[in-house]
Design an enzyme around this catalytic site. Structure first.
Site, PDB file in Angstrom:
ATOM      1  CE  LYS A  97       5.974   3.368  -6.052  1.00  0.00           C
ATOM      2  NZ  LYS A  97       7.360   3.160  -6.353  1.00  0.00           N
ATOM      3  CB  THR A 144      14.456   5.446  -6.291  1.00  0.00           C
ATOM      4  OG1 THR A 144      14.594   4.227  -5.556  1.00  0.00           O
ATOM      5  CG2 THR A 144      13.689   6.455  -5.454  1.00  0.00           C
ATOM      6  CB  SER A 171      14.945  -0.766  -5.288  1.00  0.00           C
ATOM      7  OG  SER A 171      14.158  -1.835  -5.705  1.00  0.00           O
ATOM      8  N   GLY A 194       2.776   2.560   3.473  1.00  0.00           N
ATOM      9  CA  GLY A 194       3.464   2.553   2.190  1.00  0.00           C
ATOM     10  C   GLY A 194       4.007   1.170   1.932  1.00  0.00           C
ATOM     11  CB  THR A 250      11.228   1.690  -6.202  1.00  0.00           C
ATOM     12  OG1 THR A 250      10.487   2.850  -6.503  1.00  0.00           O
ATOM     13  CG2 THR A 250      11.446   0.928  -7.475  1.00  0.00           C
TER      14      THR A 250
END
Length: 179
Positions: A41, A170, A132, A53, A7
């Site tokens: 991430k 998230t 997102s 990332g 995300t």
């Protein structure tokens, strides 16, 4: 099974000595299922001189990151040359041309967004967010950067917390890496 997605990522540079990236930990499958809450991430690559990332399809993001690391090795850590070489490779490789992933990377000199379709973008601002919840994190980073004296680490962490309050893709399990 549906596709897994990662995300929200936010990157900020206050100065050459104050650069940070944050990512949330949520991995979502399809539109309805949270599969993991504490995925990492963001990370340091190339001997700790580059932070990166990713957001998007997890398998595509891993592929993009792996290919980028190889290009960094080939170009002695030159971030821009590695990103351009990756983009050129992407455009010529039909199998890899449409990866559903975005990656943000930074070193002491540059900050770039690299897409799975071969685009390399240098943001106009000293902050960027993808994924997102990227628009929410970007708006938060913009306000925090312009109207506070917060460090890059404080900005990316707070921007992700704000995004996690708004975006269902998230969460607030945040990992931060700094240069």
């Amino acid at each position: 099974m549906g596709q897994f997605h990662a995300t929200t990522i936010c990157l900020c540079r206050r100065s050459a000595d104050d650069i940070a990236i944050a990512g949330d930990g949520q991995v979502t499958m399809g539109e309805t299922s949270i599969m993991k809450n504490n995925a990492k991430k963001v990370r340091k690559i190339y001997h700790g001189t580059v932070i990166s990332g990713f957001a998007g399809s997890v398998s595509d993001a891993f592929s993009l990151t792996e290919k980028f690391e190889k290009k960094l090795d080939e170009h002695a850590g030159n971030l821009k040359r590695a990103a351009v070489a990756l983009a050129q490779m992407w455009r010529s490789d039909q199998g890899a041309r449409n990866l559903e992933a975005l990656m943000v990377v930074a070193d002491k000199e540059s900050m770039l967004v690299i897409s799975g379709n071969g685009e390399v973008i240098e943001p106009d601002e000293n902050y960027v967010a993808i994924g997102s919840g990227g628009n929410f994190a970007y708006a938060a980073a913009h306000a925090l950067y312009d109207h506070t004296d917060m460090t890059a680490e404080e900005i990316v962490r707070e921007a992700l917390l704000i995004a996690s309050d708004i975006c269902v893709y998230t969460n607030n399990h945040i990992t931060v890496e700094k240069l």
